[in-house]
Design an enzyme around this catalytic site. Structure first.
Site, PDB file in Angstrom:
ATOM      1  N   GLU A   1       0.823  -1.204   0.000  1.00 59.72           N
ATOM      2  CA  GLU A   1       0.000   0.000   0.000  1.00 59.72           C
ATOM      3  C   GLU A   1       0.862   1.261   0.000  1.00 59.72           C
ATOM      4  OE1 GLU A   1      -3.265   0.037  -0.421  1.00 59.72           O
ATOM      5  OE2 GLU A   1      -3.129  -2.135  -0.611  1.00 59.72           O
TER       6      GLU A   1
ATOM      7  N   PRO B   1       4.270  50.575  12.296  1.00 56.74           N
ATOM      8  CA  PRO B   1       5.268  51.181  13.174  1.00 56.74           C
ATOM      9  C   PRO B   1       6.556  50.398  13.331  1.00 56.74           C
ATOM     10  CG  PRO B   1       3.613  50.090  14.469  1.00 56.74           C
ATOM     11  CD  PRO B   1       3.181  49.934  13.042  1.00 56.74           C
TER      12      PRO B   1
ATOM     13  N   ASP C   1      11.049  54.399   3.143  1.00 59.26           N
ATOM     14  CA  ASP C   1      11.592  55.329   4.119  1.00 59.26           C
ATOM     15  C   ASP C   1      12.802  54.730   4.823  1.00 59.26           C
ATOM     16  OD1 ASP C   1       9.690  57.168   3.503  1.00 59.26           O
ATOM     17  OD2 ASP C   1       8.464  56.862   5.294  1.00 59.26           O
TER      18      ASP C   1
ATOM     19  N   LYS D   1      14.390  60.485   4.585  1.00 66.39           N
ATOM     20  CA  LYS D   1      14.943  61.795   4.906  1.00 66.39           C
ATOM     21  C   LYS D   1      15.790  61.689   6.172  1.00 66.39           C
ATOM     22  CE  LYS D   1      10.806  64.031   3.039  1.00 66.39           C
ATOM     23  NZ  LYS D   1      10.017  62.816   2.837  1.00 66.39           N
TER      24      LYS D   1
ATOM     25  N   ILE E   1      -0.687  60.137   7.946  1.00 63.42           N
ATOM     26  CA  ILE E   1      -0.471  60.704   9.278  1.00 63.42           C
ATOM     27  C   ILE E   1       0.967  61.214   9.337  1.00 63.42           C
ATOM     28  CG2 ILE E   1      -0.465  60.294  11.770  1.00 63.42           C
ATOM     29  CD1 ILE E   1      -3.231  60.150  10.596  1.00 63.42           C
TER      30      ILE E   1
ATOM     31  N   THR F   1      -0.804  53.549  12.266  1.00 66.17           N
ATOM     32  CA  THR F   1       0.052  54.657  12.649  1.00 66.17           C
ATOM     33  C   THR F   1       0.705  54.407  14.007  1.00 66.17           C
ATOM     34  OG1 THR F   1       0.190  57.053  12.814  1.00 66.17           O
ATOM     35  CG2 THR F   1      -1.743  56.011  13.797  1.00 66.17           C
ATOM     36  N   ALA F   2       1.866  55.029  14.211  1.00 62.93           N
ATOM     37  CA  ALA F   2       2.677  54.745  15.397  1.00 62.93           C
ATOM     38  C   ALA F   2       1.954  55.069  16.688  1.00 62.93           C
ATOM     39  CB  ALA F   2       3.989  55.535  15.311  1.00 62.93           C
TER      40      ALA F   2
ATOM     41  N   MET G   1       7.572  63.103  16.252  1.00 63.91           N
ATOM     42  CA  MET G   1       8.775  63.851  15.868  1.00 63.91           C
ATOM     43  C   MET G   1       9.069  64.989  16.840  1.00 63.91           C
ATOM     44  SD  MET G   1       8.197  63.857  11.717  1.00 63.91           S
ATOM     45  CE  MET G   1       6.422  64.022  11.783  1.00 63.91           C
TER      46      MET G   1
END
Length: 503
Positions: free
Chosen positions: A26, A228, A251, A273, A310, A335-336, A387
């Protein structure tokens, strides 16, 4: 040689090639069924043949009756040993190895040169699942789950795309264009009609799309929120976009674990940036790159930390794309503020403490300072500053000047949701002092409000930093949740790969 080598996955073309199966019970029957349809020259050797195996044999099969003979291996490309005799199986494996013939010994991993995976088949589409021979039952369970995910109509779609493959190549001469077209076939109306059993309508839609090659081959930019930092917080649509992207403009703070989810041959370009550089010049470069690659008919993913809308200049990027007639879509991200507060055990709203929440950025254009401070210091609300690490002293001065209670709780959430997350609790009266004492670094959120005090009791996420008993963090009084803690301890991002959209 390693006792547990990493297996190399491969699909073999066995058409016209000899494959030997030793054993006819089998278990052997299961392996023979897998060989059917491969056009292999199948040889089966055994003393006794089960009825199941005899029912499978065809005139093209070659049967060897009697005890195993070394000569059976002659000219074989693959060998499967499926007898119940351990010593015989070892002999077959040894002799096959001497002749450099790949051998599989059923249920004996250490004797196998190759292993037969659990498979899901949809026409010519085959998905193979391997546990490395350690847990075949788990591999079969995974196969069962995949079976439910892959609609049977995929087999029909595969046959249709093979039939029209030359036409698709003519209509979509470049690889990125063809990739977009195949994505459309899989996710769009053609697949929907096939699932509904409307083969003729599906084929009509495919042919219509081929006639509109020039229009459908236009580029696309997808603005994607990377969240995040914790890659587990990406949405399904974000993961799908990363898998479809030809070019990813990301980013600086998007982590390596998030980028690892992208398609392997996607071109990843960092466009983040940095403090001290000309922000407008950097943004202009981002616009130029989006336009450049989209005009080549490519799918560009603009991957932004947190949520694109945001404090991420996502609106400016969409305005640019609209002005230049470039198609776009948006995949929101977590968003964070929401994720960072949750990972710090801070509910941003609470019936007893805060009925509203305000998200603010401390990094603004010259002449655009935060306005209406008296409204921000009213009770019953939570303030979250993005920030703001370099402006903490100024924020403290404004809060106190406009009536914020010196005893109002403050939390600094550094590297939110990451393995290196750190939470520093303070009060408005000493927030600048605490930030300096503990050398607060970007990216970090600043949360102000009565709800912050709840984080000392409700915190659940134990990062590496917060497990240090000297860390400026109020450890939760309850044990670490067994389902959550191991998951987040295994995060592999390095400290420099934090991803909140903060500076």
């Amino acid at each position: 040689m390693s006792d547990n080598p990493k297996l190399f996955p491969v699909f073999m073309n066995l058409a016209g090639k000899k494959v030997l199966v030793v054993g006819a019970g089998e278990v052997a029957a299961r392996k023979i069924r897998l060989l059917l349809g491969t056009d292999a020259e199948i040889h089966i050797g055994a003393i006794h043949f089960s009825e199941t195996v005899l029912a499978l044999t065809q005139t093209t099969f070659t049967l060897h009756h009697g005890p195993y003979q070394t000569e059976w291996l002659n000219d074989a490309w693959l060998v499967i040993a499926a007898t119940q005799d351990r010593e015989l199986n070892e002999r077959i494996a040894r002799e096959a190895e001497q002749q450099r013939i790949p051998v599989n010994v059923v249920d004996t991993r250490e004797l196998c040169a190759f292993q037969v995976p659990a498979m899901v088949e949809r026409g010519d589409l085959r998905v193979a699942i391997s546990s490395g021979g350690h847990a075949p039952v788990i591999a079969r369970r995974i196969r069962e789950r995949i079976e439910t995910l892959l609609d049977p109509s995929l087999g029909t779609l595969m046959a249709m795309t093979e039939r029209y493959r030359p036409a698709i190549r003519r209509a979509r001469p470049s690889l990125p264009q063809r990739r977009q077209f195949y994505n459309w076939l899989l996710d769009g109306p053609v697949s929907h009609e096939l699932r509904s059993g409307n083969l003729a309508q599906a084929e009509f839609m495919l042919l219509s799309a081929l006639k509109q090659a020039e229009e459908s081959a236009q580029g696309l930019v997808t603005l994607v929120g990377a969240g995040p930092g914790d890659p587990g917080l990406l949405t399904l649509n974000a993961q799908r976009a990363l898998n479809e992207a030809d070019v990813i403009l990301h980013d600086r703070l998007v982590g390596a674990d998030v980028l690892a989810l992208a398609r392997r041959d996607a071109q990843c370009i960092s466009v983040g940036k940095k403090a001290g550089e000309n922000q407008n010049a950097t943004q202009d470069r981002i616009h130029t790159l989006m336009k450049h690659y989209a005009e080549q008919g490519l799918h560009v993913v603009r991957l932004k930390g947190g949520d694109p809308f945001i404090f991420g200049r996502g609106g400016e990027e969409l305005q640019f794309l609209r002005e230049h007639g470039i198609a776009y879509r948006v995949v929101p991200g977590l968003t964070a503020a929401l994720a960072g507060a949750a990972y710090a055990g801070i509910p941003l709203t609470h019936r007893d403490h805060a009925q509203s929440v305000r998200l603010l950025t401390a990094h603004r254009r010259p002449g655009h300072d935060i306005e209406n401070w008296p409204a921000l210091t009213q009770p019953g609300q939570t303030l979250v500053f993005y920030m703001g690490v370099k402006q903490i002293a100024a924020l403290q001065t404004q809060l106190l000047h406009h009536g914020q209670s010196p005893d109002t709780a403050v939390a600094f959430i550094e590297n939110a949701t990451m393995k290196t997350q750190r939470v520093i609790h303070a009060r408005v009266a000493n927030m600048a002092e605490q930030a300096g004492e503990y050398n607060l670094q970007s990216p970090a959120l600043i949360v102000v409000g009565d709800v912050v005090a709840l984080g000392k009791d409700l915190a659940w996420f134990k990062s590496v930093m917060n497990q240090d008993t000297n860390a400026p963090y109020a450890s939760p009084s309850t044990p670490e949740h067994p389902l959550h803690a191991p998951l987040h301890r295994t995060a592999s991002l390095q400290p420099e790969h934090t991803s909140a959209k903060l500076n």
